[in-house]
Design a protein around this motif. Structure first.
Motif, PDB file in Angstrom:
ATOM      1  N   LEU A 173       0.830  -1.192   0.000  1.00  0.00           N
ATOM      2  CA  LEU A 173       0.000   0.000   0.000  1.00  0.00           C
ATOM      3  C   LEU A 173       0.875   1.257   0.000  1.00  0.00           C
ATOM      4  N   SER A 174       1.873   1.275   0.850  1.00  0.00           N
ATOM      5  CA  SER A 174       2.758   2.439   0.923  1.00  0.00           C
ATOM      6  C   SER A 174       3.416   2.715  -0.420  1.00  0.00           C
ATOM      7  N   ASN A 175       3.910   1.674  -1.060  1.00  0.00           N
ATOM      8  CA  ASN A 175       4.570   1.841  -2.353  1.00  0.00           C
ATOM      9  C   ASN A 175       3.608   2.293  -3.433  1.00  0.00           C
ATOM     10  N   LEU A 176       2.358   1.797  -3.409  1.00  0.00           N
ATOM     11  CA  LEU A 176       1.363   2.224  -4.390  1.00  0.00           C
ATOM     12  C   LEU A 176       1.042   3.711  -4.234  1.00  0.00           C
ATOM     13  N   VAL A 177       0.851   4.170  -2.997  1.00  0.00           N
ATOM     14  CA  VAL A 177       0.583   5.584  -2.750  1.00  0.00           C
ATOM     15  C   VAL A 177       1.794   6.418  -3.150  1.00  0.00           C
ATOM     16  N   GLY A 178       2.975   5.984  -2.757  1.00  0.00           N
ATOM     17  CA  GLY A 178       4.198   6.728  -3.060  1.00  0.00           C
ATOM     18  C   GLY A 178       4.516   6.821  -4.535  1.00  0.00           C
ATOM     19  N   ALA A 179       4.053   5.859  -5.310  1.00  0.00           N
ATOM     20  CA  ALA A 179       4.326   5.859  -6.744  1.00  0.00           C
ATOM     21  C   ALA A 179       3.464   6.859  -7.505  1.00  0.00           C
ATOM     22  N   ASP A 180       2.407   7.345  -6.895  1.00  0.00           N
ATOM     23  CA  ASP A 180       1.493   8.271  -7.552  1.00  0.00           C
ATOM     24  C   ASP A 180       1.789   9.693  -7.086  1.00  0.00           C
ATOM     25  N   SER A 181       2.435  10.478  -7.927  1.00  0.00           N
ATOM     26  CA  SER A 181       2.845  11.833  -7.538  1.00  0.00           C
ATOM     27  C   SER A 181       1.659  12.756  -7.268  1.00  0.00           C
ATOM     28  N   ALA A 182       0.464  12.386  -7.695  1.00  0.00           N
ATOM     29  CA  ALA A 182      -0.719  13.173  -7.356  1.00  0.00           C
ATOM     30  C   ALA A 182      -1.145  12.929  -5.902  1.00  0.00           C
ATOM     31  N   LEU A 183      -0.684  11.814  -5.317  1.00  0.00           N
ATOM     32  CA  LEU A 183      -1.008  11.485  -3.931  1.00  0.00           C
ATOM     33  C   LEU A 183       0.128  11.803  -2.966  1.00  0.00           C
ATOM     34  N   ALA A 184       1.346  11.579  -3.382  1.00  0.00           N
ATOM     35  CA  ALA A 184       2.495  11.725  -2.485  1.00  0.00           C
ATOM     36  C   ALA A 184       3.572  12.549  -3.183  1.00  0.00           C
ATOM     37  N   GLN A 185       3.443  13.845  -3.085  1.00  0.00           N
ATOM     38  CA  GLN A 185       4.407  14.720  -3.728  1.00  0.00           C
ATOM     39  C   GLN A 185       5.796  14.490  -3.145  1.00  0.00           C
ATOM     40  N   ALA A 186       6.768  14.332  -3.983  1.00  0.00           N
ATOM     41  CA  ALA A 186       8.170  14.120  -3.607  1.00  0.00           C
ATOM     42  C   ALA A 186       8.324  13.003  -2.582  1.00  0.00           C
ATOM     43  N   GLY A 187       7.498  11.947  -2.738  1.00  0.00           N
ATOM     44  CA  GLY A 187       7.610  10.801  -1.838  1.00  0.00           C
ATOM     45  C   GLY A 187       7.017  11.030  -0.466  1.00  0.00           C
ATOM     46  N   GLY A 188       6.375  12.159  -0.236  1.00  0.00           N
ATOM     47  CA  GLY A 188       5.819  12.484   1.076  1.00  0.00           C
ATOM     48  C   GLY A 188       4.599  11.656   1.404  1.00  0.00           C
ATOM     49  N   GLY A 189       4.028  11.935   2.539  1.00  0.00           N
ATOM     50  CA  GLY A 189       2.893  11.185   3.037  1.00  0.00           C
ATOM     51  C   GLY A 189       3.361  10.159   4.053  1.00  0.00           C
ATOM     52  N   ASN A 190       2.407   9.540   4.705  1.00  0.00           N
ATOM     53  CA  ASN A 190       2.712   8.574   5.754  1.00  0.00           C
ATOM     54  C   ASN A 190       1.689   7.455   5.727  1.00  0.00           C
ATOM     55  N   THR A 191       2.114   6.276   6.120  1.00  0.00           N
ATOM     56  CA  THR A 191       1.213   5.148   6.268  1.00  0.00           C
ATOM     57  C   THR A 191       1.501   4.475   7.609  1.00  0.00           C
ATOM     58  N   SER A 192       0.490   3.770   8.121  1.00  0.00           N
ATOM     59  CA  SER A 192       0.689   3.073   9.392  1.00  0.00           C
ATOM     60  C   SER A 192      -0.294   1.925   9.521  1.00  0.00           C
ATOM     61  N   TYR A 193       0.005   1.043  10.454  1.00  0.00           N
ATOM     62  CA  TYR A 193      -0.956   0.026  10.852  1.00  0.00           C
ATOM     63  C   TYR A 193      -0.746  -0.303  12.325  1.00  0.00           C
ATOM     64  N   LYS A 194      -1.834  -0.730  12.954  1.00  0.00           N
ATOM     65  CA  LYS A 194      -1.813  -1.086  14.370  1.00  0.00           C
ATOM     66  C   LYS A 194      -1.979  -2.594  14.495  1.00  0.00           C
ATOM     67  N   CYS A 195      -1.247  -3.187  15.426  1.00  0.00           N
ATOM     68  CA  CYS A 195      -1.324  -4.626  15.651  1.00  0.00           C
ATOM     69  C   CYS A 195      -0.882  -4.931  17.077  1.00  0.00           C
ATOM     70  N   VAL A 196      -0.998  -6.176  17.467  1.00  0.00           N
ATOM     71  CA  VAL A 196      -0.491  -6.632  18.757  1.00  0.00           C
ATOM     72  C   VAL A 196       0.717  -7.512  18.474  1.00  0.00           C
ATOM     73  N   GLU A 197       1.815  -7.206  19.164  1.00  0.00           N
ATOM     74  CA  GLU A 197       3.048  -7.962  18.986  1.00  0.00           C
ATOM     75  C   GLU A 197       3.657  -8.269  20.342  1.00  0.00           C
ATOM     76  N   LYS A 198       4.595  -9.174  20.352  1.00  0.00           N
ATOM     77  CA  LYS A 198       5.350  -9.487  21.562  1.00  0.00           C
ATOM     78  C   LYS A 198       6.502  -8.489  21.702  1.00  0.00           C
ATOM     79  N   ASP A 199       6.697  -7.992  22.918  1.00  0.00           N
ATOM     80  CA  ASP A 199       7.837  -7.122  23.156  1.00  0.00           C
ATOM     81  C   ASP A 199       9.044  -7.964  23.558  1.00  0.00           C
TER      82      ASP A 199
END
Length: 174
Positions: A1-27
């Motif tokens: 998803l991040s790469n798809l958004v980043g590849a579209d200069s109409a969505l992520a000018q100069a590679g900008g923007g941010n993506t995230s996801y939340k999950c449960v992991e072991k520390d």
């Protein structure tokens, strides 16, 4: 998803923007920890991979809701202390806008359309016409803690389908 958004200069000018996801992991001690994986500072969505993300302990980052104000340096030091692994890169200055909405997946674009819609006296009408009534809106606010506080003040965010940040970008979730 991040790469798809980043590849579209109409969505992520100069590679900008941010993506995230939340999950449960072991520390490191084997405990279940609610974690936010978010794009790190300086990473480019066009070619980001796992090494370009930072994992933060969400329960700790959420403590910032109780702060009235803080400098960018204080906020970044606080988030560094919340990192699951100190070897990860530092998180983005816009990390907090990924903490506030409760959804698992969040995409924040630095797109071309939002500044065009909102850098005008008719911004409310243009945003509603283009995106509908189910989009929340917050006026332009400097990135970092001021933007996070402004987003915390948006009513009905939990029922919205996304958020427009005036003259800045779009936040979508799901």
């Amino acid at each position: 998803l991040s790469n798809l958004v980043g590849a579209d200069s109409a969505l992520a000018q100069a590679g900008g923007g941010n993506t995230s996801y939340k999950c449960v992991e072991k520390d490191f001690a084997g405990r279940d920890v609610e974690t936010l994986w978010v794009k790190s500072t300086g990473a480019d969505l066009r070619d980001i991979d796992r090494r370009g993300f930072t994992a933060l302990r969400l329960d700790e980052v959420r403590l910032l809701r109780h702060k009235a104000s803080m400098s960018d340096e204080e906020m970044m030091a606080f988030m560094a202390a919340c990192m699951v692994d100190v070897r990860h890169p530092l998180p983005s200055i816009e990390t907090l806008l990924h903490v506030i909405p409760p959804w698992k997946w969040i995409v924040h674009t630095h797109d071309v359309a939002v500044p065009a819609l909102t850098d005008t006296p008719k911004k409310d009408a243009f945003v509603r016409e283009a995106l509908g009534e189910e989009i929340a809106y917050v006026g332009y606010t400097r990135s970092g803690f001021p933007l996070a506080k402004a987003i915390m003040g948006v009513s009905g965010l939990d029922k919205a389908k996304g958020l427009v940040i005036g003259k800045h970008g779009l936040v979508a979730w799901g």
